[in-house]
Design a protein around this motif. Structure first.
Motif, mmCIF file in Angstrom:
data_model
loop_
_atom_site.group_PDB
_atom_site.id
_atom_site.type_symbol
_atom_site.label_atom_id
_atom_site.label_comp_id
_atom_site.label_asym_id
_atom_site.label_seq_id
_atom_site.Cartn_x
_atom_site.Cartn_y
_atom_site.Cartn_z
ATOM 1 N N ASN A 12 1.903 -8.262 -1.085
ATOM 2 C CA ASN A 12 2.871 -8.261 -2.182
ATOM 3 C C ASN A 12 2.280 -7.687 -3.459
ATOM 4 O OD1 ASN A 12 1.332 -10.815 -2.183
ATOM 5 N ND2 ASN A 12 2.517 -11.281 -4.024
ATOM 6 N N LYS A 15 2.342 -3.871 -3.295
ATOM 7 C CA LYS A 15 3.677 -3.323 -3.546
ATOM 8 C C LYS A 15 4.167 -3.595 -4.966
ATOM 9 C CE LYS A 15 4.893 -4.187 1.305
ATOM 10 N NZ LYS A 15 5.733 -5.021 2.217
ATOM 11 N N LEU A 16 3.445 -4.436 -5.678
ATOM 12 C CA LEU A 16 3.891 -4.863 -7.000
ATOM 13 C C LEU A 16 3.959 -3.701 -7.984
ATOM 14 C CD1 LEU A 16 4.469 -7.237 -9.031
ATOM 15 C CD2 LEU A 16 1.992 -7.275 -9.438
ATOM 16 N N ASN A 94 -3.939 -15.061 0.326
ATOM 17 C CA ASN A 94 -2.599 -15.418 0.762
ATOM 18 C C ASN A 94 -2.497 -16.935 0.885
ATOM 19 O OD1 ASN A 94 -1.159 -12.753 1.526
ATOM 20 N ND2 ASN A 94 -3.190 -12.550 2.439
#
Length: 351
Positions: A12, A15-16, A94
């Motif tokens: 994530n 992709k941020l 994570n």
């Protein structure tokens, strides 16, 4: 050891699209600022504080670059070292899946931040001499181990970790290795900052709270390769360091020699305090220190702590900490404070 930051960064985060503040989008000189919805009339205090601060603290980084001998592009500035710690968890670990390794007794925020971020903590306790247990540490590493936290000089034990052991970890662990050097200015050992080019997986933490005497400002520093610094900048809050803090820090960084003199005084006082405490029958052992504090084993540490407290003297009771049984952590104070402490401890008796 193959280090690939793309294998470590959370998907994530990859992709941020980072938040773009008004000051991120503008660079250069201007006289009229109508881009950030600030109060153009000023503030009750001063015109300085109605404007948002530099989100990347470039002036501070430029001064630190000269002081530390490291490029500004390798510096991240955090709201205390605790922000530097927390952001590493948020970038690389994570929740509910990954793990990190700590070496207790050590700085407590590594575990607190892990628990906040739902990251498993694996513990490789220090050996009796407060050095790394490399054999145990190796057994804890698996494919989900993202960070190893090392504190040197260590808190609360005050000693520096063997450099060869740290290098062994850096050379063999493919994840992030953090060396927390909050107390490095009081140590005889050199910083790992100059090793950044050799170890792309290295993060060195330092602070202005200790030797620089700016604990109230909450400014920490992370030094790392560009790839890691880019991740830091991607996920940090837009304006994480207040303008007032930046102003004061910039003034402080012009006084390196004054800080160096304070360090010399504190190290000299550390030696004198150790001598005073060693002469007391209540003191069983004082551990070697590369910090601005002493770990002192005393008779009935808890009782001694409360006795000192009754005299208006606050130290840190570490007697419940693994490998620190019956120990007090005592910060090196002024000459008068150190005398008052030693006199009070001398009068402490156990019924």
């Amino acid at each position: 050891m193959n280090f690939n930051i793309d294998d470590l960064v959370r998907e994530n985060v990859k992709k941020l699209v980072p938040y773009s503040s008004a000051r991120d989008e503008f660079s250069g000189e201007a006289n009229v600022f109508l881009d950030a919805n600030e109060n153009s009339l000023g503030s009750p205090l001063t015109k300085w504080y109605n404007r948002y601060p530099d989100p990347h603290q470039q002036k501070i980084k430029e001064k630190l670059s000269k002081i530390k001998g490291i490029a500004a592009k390798n510096i991240f500035i955090g709201n205390g070292s605790d922000e530097c710690i927390d952001l590493l968890y948020r970038a690389f670990c994570n929740p509910g899946k990954d793990n990190v390794i700590i070496c207790p007794p050590t700085y407590g925020m590594y575990q607190v931040s892990a628990e906040i971020n739902d990251v498993e903590i694996r513990k490789a306790p220090l050996l009796e001499n407060y050095q790394l247990d490399l054999v145990h540490m190796e057994t804890l590493v698996d494919d989900f181990t993202k960070i190893i936290w090392l504190c040197s000089p260590n808190n609360p034990t005050a000693n520096s970790l063997n450099r060869e052991d740290i290098e062994m970890v850096l050379n063999n662990f493919p994840g992030i290795v953090v060396i927390d050097e909050a107390y490095i200015n009081f140590s005889r050992h050199r910083s790992f900052i100059q090793e950044l080019a050799e170890y792309p997986n290295l993060v060195v933490l330092q602070t202005l709270s200790k030797a620089w005497g700016l604990a109230g400002l909450r400014l920490g520093m992370a030094f790392a390769g560009e790839a890691i610094i880019d991740v830091y900048n991607k996920i940090k809050p837009p304006y994480n360091i207040a303008q007032s803090t930046q102003d004061i820090v910039l003034q402080a960084l012009d006084n390196v020699e004054e800080v160096n003199e304070m360090i010399r005084v504190i190290v000299a006082e550390r030696k004198l305090l150790e001598e005073k405490l060693s002469a007391l029958p209540q003191v069983q052992h004082i551990y070697p220190s590369d910090a601005n504090f002493l770990l002192v084993k005393v008779v009935k540490a808890k009782e001694a702590y409360h006795y000192l407290l009754s005299k208006g003297i606050v130290v840190r009771d570490r007697s419940n900490v693994q490998l620190c049984e019956d120990c007090l952590r005592i910060t090196v104070g002024t000459p008068d404070e150190n005398r008052i402490l030693a006199d009070a401890l001398r009068d402490f008796t156990v019924a």
